[in-house]
Design an enzyme around this catalytic site. Structure first.
Site, mmCIF file in Angstrom:
data_model
loop_
_atom_site.group_PDB
_atom_site.id
_atom_site.type_symbol
_atom_site.label_atom_id
_atom_site.label_comp_id
_atom_site.label_asym_id
_atom_site.label_seq_id
_atom_site.Cartn_x
_atom_site.Cartn_y
_atom_site.Cartn_z
ATOM 1 C CG ASP A 1 0.461 -0.023 -7.819
ATOM 2 O OD1 ASP A 1 0.039 0.259 -6.687
ATOM 3 O OD2 ASP A 1 0.144 -1.073 -8.426
ATOM 4 C CE LYS B 1 -3.447 -5.461 -1.736
ATOM 5 N NZ LYS B 1 -2.978 -4.938 -3.007
ATOM 6 C CD1 TRP C 1 0.388 -6.744 -7.384
ATOM 7 C CD2 TRP C 1 -1.486 -6.540 -8.599
ATOM 8 N NE1 TRP C 1 -0.615 -7.433 -6.751
ATOM 9 C CE2 TRP C 1 -1.769 -7.329 -7.464
ATOM 10 C CE3 TRP C 1 -2.517 -6.290 -9.505
ATOM 11 C CZ2 TRP C 1 -3.046 -7.859 -7.215
ATOM 12 C CZ3 TRP C 1 -3.778 -6.819 -9.259
ATOM 13 C CH2 TRP C 1 -4.040 -7.586 -8.127
HETATM 14 C C1 PLP Z 1 -3.356 -5.314 -4.528
HETATM 15 C C2 PLP Z 1 -2.565 -4.570 -5.499
HETATM 16 C C3 PLP Z 1 -3.131 -4.044 -6.681
HETATM 17 C C4 PLP Z 1 -4.579 -4.265 -7.048
HETATM 18 O O1 PLP Z 1 -5.399 -3.467 -6.303
HETATM 19 P P1 PLP Z 1 -6.981 -3.463 -6.517
HETATM 20 O O2 PLP Z 1 -7.394 -2.343 -5.620
HETATM 21 O O3 PLP Z 1 -7.476 -4.801 -6.067
HETATM 22 O O4 PLP Z 1 -7.266 -3.210 -7.937
HETATM 23 C C5 PLP Z 1 -2.317 -3.323 -7.524
HETATM 24 N N1 PLP Z 1 -1.021 -3.113 -7.249
HETATM 25 C C6 PLP Z 1 -0.439 -3.620 -6.140
HETATM 26 C C7 PLP Z 1 1.005 -3.345 -5.880
HETATM 27 C C8 PLP Z 1 -1.195 -4.351 -5.229
HETATM 28 O O5 PLP Z 1 -0.616 -4.847 -4.126
#
Ligand code: PLP
Length: 362
Positions: free
Chosen positions: A167, A191, A100
């Site tokens: 993030d 999540k 990511w």
């Molecule tokens: C799942 C995830 C993403 C991607 O998220 P999307 O909403 O599917 O674009 C980015 N960063 C992390 C840490 C993730 O767990």
């Protein structure tokens, strides 16, 4: 049918209560006789939900007044380039702790120079790099606090000499966060705070408007902040239903779980229980460096000498109701995602399953 224990990495388990009120709202939202999927986002009932959702975020994370809270579309992946477009003038620094992070780096490079200050790619991202220096000649430093695929986590709020961008897709609301240490926090809701379809952004207003480039209307965070408070996140149609479920999820967190502080205790206990079993059980071994272990995603593989039993354990666990424990293909083995809404009983059921498997096979 056996009871399903949902360990999916995302989208994932949500509080029962949130699901039940979502079902009700689909039939009849706010006593209007119209369902939430059919209402206008300009109705007062909806504007109230938007305002309440923002307030829940502010209350749960103690977000200071000089930060805006936005609910957008596009997922965290859209933020990878939106962050850079809004903040990267010349150069940014990134910590590469997983794919990511790597994807965020790729997108930032469209806008300027990127310095990767450290990476744990050499060991399949099984640890968080340490001892690196954050450069001071960059517009911001970007981190991924929880590395969903590898089960590593930065569990503290670091001091940073430049604006810190994070993030927090997979650990937001799992632990108290000192928001004032960050300039911007973003993530997909799916999540830990809701269903897929809504993305949260927490941004300190003073860092915006400093890049030289022109920004497309939708890319510019200031569009979504709006002139008037009531237009917040409503420049265009917001993801109404995902925001509603997020509202219900956060209400549950605040009212039933004692907020972020309360859930953090439970999360820590759940993770400790499972890691203790992994460390004790002769059949399994954890993949993440111990000090960097995530409290959200627990990754483990078969121990040396038992590698051939991986499929057998997968089948054994499935029979007992374990869902979504297959590890990401880059790590292999197993991953149990034990987000806020994953009940302690599910963790106990997985542990019982591991113990039973050991008795039969060791
Ligand atoms: C799942 C995830 C993403 C991607 O998220 P999307 O909403 O599917 O674009 C980015 N960063 C992390 C840490 C993730 O767990």
């Amino acid at each position: 049918m056996v009871k399903a224990h949902n360990f999916n990495a995302g989208p994932c388990v949500l509080p029962k209560k949130a699901i039940e009120s979502a079902i009700e709202a689909i039939k009849n939202f706010d006593n209007t006789g119209i369902g939430i999927l059919e209402i206008s986002h300009r109705t007062p009932g909806w504007e109230r939900i938007m305002a309440e959702t923002e307030q829940l975020w502010r209350d749960l994370l103690h977000i200071p007044d000089n930060y805006e809270v936005l609910f957008l579309g596009g997922g965290a992946s859209t933020q990878f380039f939106t962050v850079a477009a809004n903040l990267l003038n010349k150069k940014a620094a990134y910590l590469q702790t997983g794919v990511w992070a790597k994807k965020a780096i790729k997108e930032a490079k469209f806008y300027g120079e990127v310095e990767v200050v450290a990476s744990s790619e050499d060991k399949t991202y099984s640890y968080i790099p340490k001892g690196y220096t954050i450069p001071t000649d960059v517009d911001y430093f970007h981190i991924t606090t929880n590395n969903t695929i590898y089960g590593t986590e930065i569990k503290y709020d670091m001091d940073c000499p430049v604006p810190l961008v994070a993030d927090m897709s997979s650990d937001i609301m799992s632990r108290p966060v000192d928001i004032s240490k960050y300039a911007l926090i973003y993530g997909g809701a799916q999540k830990n705070v809701g269903p897929a379809g809504v993305t949260f952004v927490i941004v300190r207003k003073d860092i915006l408007g400093k890049v030289e480039r022109k920004l497309q209307t939708m890319v510019d965070y200031r569009t979504h902040i709006g002139e008037e408070k009531k237009n917040k996140s409503m420049f265009n149609t917001p993801p109404v239903f995902p925001i509603f479920v997020m509202h219900e999820t956060l209400k549950w967190l605040k009212e039933d779980m004692g907020g972020v502080e309360g859930i953090n205790k439970i999360n820590t206990e759940k993770a400790q229980m499972l890691y203790d079993e992994i460390d004790r059980n002769s059949m399994f071994v954890g993949t993440a460096e111990k000090e960097d272990r995530s409290i959200m995603n627990v990754c483990f593989v078969m121990a040396k000498g038992h590698e051939d039993k991986q499929d057998a354990f997968m089948a054994f666990a499935k029979e007992r109701g374990m869902v979504g424990i297959k590890g990401h293909r880059s790590v292999g083995g197993f991953r149990a995602s034990i987000y806020n809404a994953c009940p302690v009983e599910s963790v106990k059921a997985l542990i019982a399953c591991m113990q039973e498997f050991e008795k039969l096979n060791a």
